[in-house]
Structure formats: C-alpha cells, structure tokens
Design an enzyme around this catalytic site. Structure first.
Site, PDB file in Angstrom:
ATOM      1  N   LYS A 118       0.866  -1.190   0.000  1.00  0.00           N
ATOM      2  CA  LYS A 118       0.000   0.000   0.000  1.00  0.00           C
ATOM      3  C   LYS A 118       0.897   1.232   0.000  1.00  0.00           C
ATOM      4  O   LYS A 118       1.941   1.230   0.677  1.00  0.00           O
ATOM      5  CB  LYS A 118      -0.918   0.010   1.232  1.00  0.00           C
ATOM      6  N   GLU A 187      -9.236   7.450   3.964  1.00  0.00           N
ATOM      7  CA  GLU A 187      -9.129   7.737   5.401  1.00  0.00           C
ATOM      8  C   GLU A 187      -9.631   9.152   5.690  1.00  0.00           C
ATOM      9  O   GLU A 187      -9.229  10.112   5.021  1.00  0.00           O
ATOM     10  CB  GLU A 187      -7.660   7.588   5.841  1.00  0.00           C
TER      11      GLU A 187
END
Ligand code: KIV
Length: 270
Positions: A118, A187
């Site tokens: 990621k 997020e």
C-alpha cells in the site's frame, strides 16, 4: 472464489465488490494476532506503518523503516500463512524514484510473502503505481488523510470537505484505478464523498473514518480492541476493552506472586 469464501488473491477484491460483499480489513503487526484474526475470518491483513505509533510508540508514521515493516510483516505471514496480506511502504521508500519504489516493494514481496503493498497519494503517484503493477507488484492506494503527509495537511483532519478538495480526491481515485491499483483506502473523508468515490470505481474502496458507503472497512487493531485507550476519534468503535483486561490479569498475577500463591503445586515439577 465461491460466495462466502475469503479472498486469497488481489483479484478477489474486485470480485467481492462486484458481488456486493463488504471487505473486512484490520491492521496486524505480529504472528499471535495474525493467527487470531485469521481464525476470526478477517478478509485482509494490513501491516500498516501505523505500527510505528502503535508498537514503537512514535508520534507519527514518518520514521518507520522498510526493515521494520519487513520484520513485522514476516511475523504476520508466519501467523497466518494463507491470509491475503498488504504491507505499507513507509515514507521515502517509494517517493524518491520509480526504480527505488520497485526495489523496495519487491523486497517486501520477496521477504514477507505479502501479496501487495500500500502506498499513499493519488495523481502524483500514478506513474509509480503503474510501474509497480506492470512488474507484477499489486498496489493498494491510500487517499484522504494520508498520514505520511501529516505536516503538509496541518494535522490529522478530515479531507475533501471543500468542493475543490472533493473533486481532486475523486480524480485521484480514478487515476489510481487507471494506473492499475487493486483498491483504495479512504481515510477521514466525509461519508457522502466516500460513497461517490466508491460509485465511481470498479475497484473497492476500504474506509477508515469514511462512512458506510465504502466497499470495505479497516481499523487499527489496537484501537478497536481497546488497547490504545488515549485515542478516541469519532469514527472509532471499540469492540473490546482489552486494556482493562490486561491490567486486571497483571494485577491478579502480581498479587499471587507477592502472596506466594503462584506457582501452586499444579504448576510445579516433582
Ligand atoms: O498504517 C495504517 O494502519 C493504515 C490504516 C490506518 C489504513 O494505513
């Protein structure tokens, strides 16, 4: 993959989205928890660079190193040999140049058995994402509040509240998909915007503080288990109070050691 099977490859993630099956992701940093999370049926383990805060006690993720990530990810892999596992590329291991990103991401796959990495960033990272994917390294994107940019973002705050920021976030997500990312973590993004992004992509979005419209959810393990008691953001739901359980167990042990009742005969050898 059959209807209720857990994902075993990165390709299963888009299949889950297409089938309307929400993806369950948790962070994990060691073998003991990896075993438990796998037994509990978690779809994806993320060895996040949040380990620099959760495990190493640092203020931010910025000082996490590649060796540190590899050490923890290899432990997670030993605890859950069959799990689908992604590992965060830490700060400065992929931003400097594409060849460095390939070498560092390749090390993660070689030395940990992870299926993918990621990395944070949108359009600015598209060339890197494409280069990794073209070389057989699956990539999960990360948009919204990107903790490696905490100083540039002025703190840990919700992103994409203004119309310009929202449009940029959608464009970033679409660019990551075009570059070959197999999913995107969102997020600290307003729920309506995260829902729009999810609707605009064929690859899944995995939210943390991004509402129910994402294709999956991720939390930091120690936060949701109540092991990180000082951290209490709005999006966090605690599913256990292990901090209190640990204190109670350790107090009981200490009392028995001090009182001479542990170890008893049943714990002693003839
Ligand atoms: O590092 C991490 O744990 C993460 C999650 C918060 C998504 O990136």
């Amino acid at each position: 993959m059959n209807a209720d099977a857990r994902p075993r490859t990165v390709l299963d993630l888009a299949a889950m989205k297409a089938a309307g099956r929400r993806i369950v992701m948790l962070t994990c940093y060691d073998a003991a928890f990896a075993r438990l999370l796998d037994q509990a049926g978690v779809d994806v383990l993320l060895v996040g660079d949040s380990l620099n805060q959760v495990i190493a006690g640092e203020e931010t993720t910025l000082s996490a190193t590649l060796d540190q990530m590899i050490y923890h990810a290899a432990a997670v892999r030993r605890g859950a040999p069959g799990a689908l596992m992604f590992v965060d590329l830490p700060f400065l291991t992929y931003q400097v140049s594409v060849p460095e990103a390939i070498r560092n991401a390749g090390r993660v796959l070689q030395e940990t058995g992870a299926q993918g990495v990621k990395l944070e960033g949108g359009c600015a990272m598209a060339e890197t994402v494409r280069a990794l994917v073209d070389r057989g390294i699956p990539v999960l994107g990360h948009l919204g509040l990107t903790p490696q940019s905490v100083h540039a973002l002025g703190g840990y705050r919700v992103q994409g509240r203004d119309p310009g920021g929202a449009e940029r976030l959608i464009a970033d997500a679409q660019e990551l998909e075009r570059a070959g990312a197999c999913g995107v973590v969102l997020e600290l993004v307003p729920a309506a915007l995260a829902r729009r992004v999810s609707g605009a992509l064929a690859i899944p979005t995995i939210g943390i503080g991004a509402g129910a419209g994402c294709d999956g959810q991720v939390l930091v393990l120690h936060d949701m288990l109540g092991l990180n008691e000082g951290f209490d953001p709005k999006f966090l739901k605690r599913y256990a109070a292990l901090g209190e359980s640990v204190r109670a167990a350790v107090r009981a042990y200490a009392a028995e050691v001090r009182g001479g009742t542990y170890p008893g005969p049943e714990h002693s050898f003839e």
